[in-house]
Design a protein around this motif. Sequence first.
Motif, PDB file in Angstrom:
ATOM      1  N   PRO A   1       0.908  -1.199   0.204  1.00  0.00           N
ATOM      2  CA  PRO A   1      -0.242   0.097   0.253  1.00  0.00           C
ATOM      3  C   PRO A   1       0.485   1.632  -0.272  1.00  0.00           C
ATOM      4  CG  PRO A   1       0.030  -1.219   2.290  1.00  0.00           C
ATOM      5  CD  PRO A   1       0.710  -2.379   1.460  1.00  0.00           C
ATOM      6  N   LYS A   2       0.564   2.434  -0.288  1.00  0.00           N
ATOM      7  CA  LYS A   2       1.349   3.521  -0.396  1.00  0.00           C
ATOM      8  C   LYS A   2       0.552   4.164   0.783  1.00  0.00           C
ATOM      9  CE  LYS A   2       2.852   7.696  -1.479  1.00  0.00           C
ATOM     10  NZ  LYS A   2       2.727   7.240  -0.388  1.00  0.00           N
ATOM     11  N   ILE A   3       2.361   4.258   1.184  1.00  0.00           N
ATOM     12  CA  ILE A   3       2.303   4.477   3.269  1.00  0.00           C
ATOM     13  C   ILE A   3       2.715   6.201   3.085  1.00  0.00           C
ATOM     14  CG2 ILE A   3       2.340   4.882   5.551  1.00  0.00           C
ATOM     15  CD1 ILE A   3       3.122   1.158   5.198  1.00  0.00           C
TER      16      ILE A   3
ATOM     17  N   TYR B   1       5.088   8.392   5.585  1.00  0.00           N
ATOM     18  CA  TYR B   1       6.056   8.889   6.373  1.00  0.00           C
ATOM     19  C   TYR B   1       6.539  10.072   6.839  1.00  0.00           C
ATOM     20  CZ  TYR B   1       9.737   7.448   9.520  1.00  0.00           C
ATOM     21  OH  TYR B   1      10.784   6.870  10.540  1.00  0.00           O
TER      22      TYR B   1
ATOM     23  N   ALA C   1      10.960  17.644  -4.498  1.00  0.00           N
ATOM     24  CA  ALA C   1      10.819  17.443  -6.186  1.00  0.00           C
ATOM     25  C   ALA C   1      11.745  16.273  -6.153  1.00  0.00           C
ATOM     26  CB  ALA C   1      11.595  18.127  -7.232  1.00  0.00           C
ATOM     27  N   SER C   2      12.867  15.787  -4.942  1.00  0.00           N
ATOM     28  CA  SER C   2      14.027  14.172  -5.602  1.00  0.00           C
ATOM     29  C   SER C   2      12.395  13.300  -4.934  1.00  0.00           C
ATOM     30  CB  SER C   2      14.680  14.205  -4.762  1.00  0.00           C
ATOM     31  OG  SER C   2      15.099  14.017  -3.373  1.00  0.00           O
ATOM     32  N   ALA C   3      11.465  13.643  -4.230  1.00  0.00           N
ATOM     33  CA  ALA C   3      10.726  12.255  -3.370  1.00  0.00           C
ATOM     34  C   ALA C   3       9.115  12.013  -4.849  1.00  0.00           C
ATOM     35  CB  ALA C   3      10.420  12.724  -1.495  1.00  0.00           C
ATOM     36  N   ILE C   4       8.619  13.327  -5.273  1.00  0.00           N
ATOM     37  CA  ILE C   4       7.275  13.059  -6.210  1.00  0.00           C
ATOM     38  C   ILE C   4       7.841  13.292  -7.779  1.00  0.00           C
ATOM     39  CG2 ILE C   4       6.429  14.453  -4.279  1.00  0.00           C
ATOM     40  CD1 ILE C   4       6.199  16.859  -6.296  1.00  0.00           C
ATOM     41  N   SER C   5       9.330  13.676  -8.184  1.00  0.00           N
ATOM     42  CA  SER C   5       9.706  13.256  -9.367  1.00  0.00           C
ATOM     43  C   SER C   5      10.126  12.448 -10.194  1.00  0.00           C
ATOM     44  CB  SER C   5       9.700  15.038  -9.775  1.00  0.00           C
ATOM     45  OG  SER C   5      10.724  15.077 -10.749  1.00  0.00           O
TER      46      SER C   5
ATOM     47  N   LEU D   1       7.724  17.723   5.082  1.00  0.00           N
ATOM     48  CA  LEU D   1       7.916  16.806   5.101  1.00  0.00           C
ATOM     49  C   LEU D   1       6.308  15.785   4.921  1.00  0.00           C
ATOM     50  CD1 LEU D   1      10.824  15.596   8.166  1.00  0.00           C
ATOM     51  CD2 LEU D   1      10.985  14.946   5.458  1.00  0.00           C
TER      52      LEU D   1
ATOM     53  N   ILE E   1       5.295  15.722   1.749  1.00  0.00           N
ATOM     54  CA  ILE E   1       6.293  15.028   0.962  1.00  0.00           C
ATOM     55  C   ILE E   1       4.901  13.541   0.652  1.00  0.00           C
ATOM     56  CG2 ILE E   1       7.961  13.784   0.941  1.00  0.00           C
ATOM     57  CD1 ILE E   1       9.774  16.052   0.980  1.00  0.00           C
TER      58      ILE E   1
ATOM     59  N   THR F   1       2.164  12.932  -0.943  1.00  0.00           N
ATOM     60  CA  THR F   1       2.067  13.031  -2.256  1.00  0.00           C
ATOM     61  C   THR F   1       2.220  11.860  -2.621  1.00  0.00           C
ATOM     62  OG1 THR F   1       2.171  15.454  -1.678  1.00  0.00           O
ATOM     63  CG2 THR F   1       2.058  14.933  -4.096  1.00  0.00           C
ATOM     64  N   PRO F   2       1.940  11.335  -3.548  1.00  0.00           N
ATOM     65  CA  PRO F   2       0.736  10.922  -4.252  1.00  0.00           C
ATOM     66  C   PRO F   2      -0.036  10.613  -2.436  1.00  0.00           C
ATOM     67  CG  PRO F   2       1.657   9.010  -4.653  1.00  0.00           C
ATOM     68  CD  PRO F   2       3.071   9.287  -4.189  1.00  0.00           C
TER      69      PRO F   2
END
Lengths: 261, 258
Positions: free
Chosen positions: A77-79, A81, A101-105, A150, A153, A156-157
């Motif tokens: 699942p999408k968790i 944190y 950006a490094s986390a979502i792109s 945080l 981040i 998203t999503p």
Amino acid sequence: MQKTCEHCCTKIDSLTVRFGDNTILDNVNLHVNCGEIIGVVGPNGAGKTTLLRTILGEIPYQGKIIFRISGHESKKPKIGYVPQKLQFDLSSPISVTDLVASAISQHPVWMGINKELPEKVKSVLSLFSAEHLLERRVGELSGGELQRVLLAIAMTPEPGLLLLDEPASGIDVRGLSLFYQIVDDLRKKHDIAVILVTHDLAGVSSYVDRLILLNRSVIAEGDPKEVLSNEKLVKTFGSSLWNISCLPNLMSSESGKNGDH
Amino acid sequence: MKNALLATLLVTPLFALLGTMVVNNRMVFFTDVLGHSALTGIAIGVLLGFRDPTLSMIVLAVALAVGVNILKNITKTPIDTVLGVFMAFIVALGIVILSRQGGFVKYTSYLIGDILAVTPQQIAWFFVLAAVVLMYWYAAGNAMLLTSVNPSLARSRMVNTFLIETSFTVLLALVVIVSIRLVGILIINSLLVLPAAASRNLARNMHAYTAWAVVISILSGVTGLVVSYYWGTASGATIVLFAAGCYCVTALLGRWRK
């Protein structure tokens, strides 16, 4: 208790974690529904962070962790944190835009930020009153600002389950109150399940639906007021926790929302 | 000289890129150990009768990189203590083997390196390595950044942090070992660390950090090489002197800007 959609939940069944001969978590059972905030409190070394890391899939365990999303069992699942702190050198040249950006792109941030990305990052941060932090270095943020970045981040999503590890540490009273308010709004708007590990007993009690007292296993569980008045709590935390004696007063007053230690 | 210039232009940006992550991840001591492991790598090659000990150096350095990464995740002893003990052992072992019957002098060229002796075959290797590192940086740059900031956060974003850390250290081991003949065991770590450290004095984001590190590395590389030619000094050490100069200048600039 918050009314839930009953289609998604996280169910932890007889969870045991051992490091060598040490039992860190012993037969923990926990059920979190969507739209519900569960507060997990306990003394240092009680296994609170281990519980979160186990849910994240980082630590081998015995027992079962079942994620149910929209009525179906989900293996991955999408968790979302939000860690207690970042373990990096504070002088590192990493901007808030870089981190988000490094986390979502997929676009590598070291190559520079392309045209669309700043708008995307800004829109993510604006939901958490953090859009003005874009150009700041992560190491320069205050505790409250960092937690909001945080959280942006982690959201998203949108995740099915949100794990918050000690958001109270390093945040001033005003920042903490804003943080709890944002989390409370999130679960109401997005029906997200939240597990919140904290030391801030008094402050968190106004926002959580259930409180779990953890000390390797679940010592007490239920309505925050009941758990906080439970004599096991005083026994578990000991007299070192200054606000134990103030709890009944804090809980009955509005100002209790903002307690910090 | 033409080959040496080409090698410098290939190696310096490569070191700058790797160095940015080495410094961010506080792996400076680890890369020092990695460089020093080359001594034992050569010694093992000599014992096995290899004419060119590059293979044994690479195998040992890669094994070291993977081993340290595994150990980091399972031991409670601080990793710098483990590395300190390991470096003492590995350097002593290398010297003992190589100095049998007073033969160590044959291997001193590895200590200071010789960029002017670079072969077209080595340049081809650097070209391949540069391409691999660039592709890796493009594909895994964000994952490396997240892992360095907080491994649990990275894992919650579906990053396989063990794979990222291991692949990075293996790549680092390969580049360090392949370059050691050119730059030398004693100063190879400085070439990794100095451009990134100098860049940190100026940069406020990852793009500027990487760009400044590459510029500083190439600039010190080319200047150091040309100057060493006229001075008749060891190229690697001369390059490092210029990189150290860049560090001092950027440190002053950084202070002045504040």
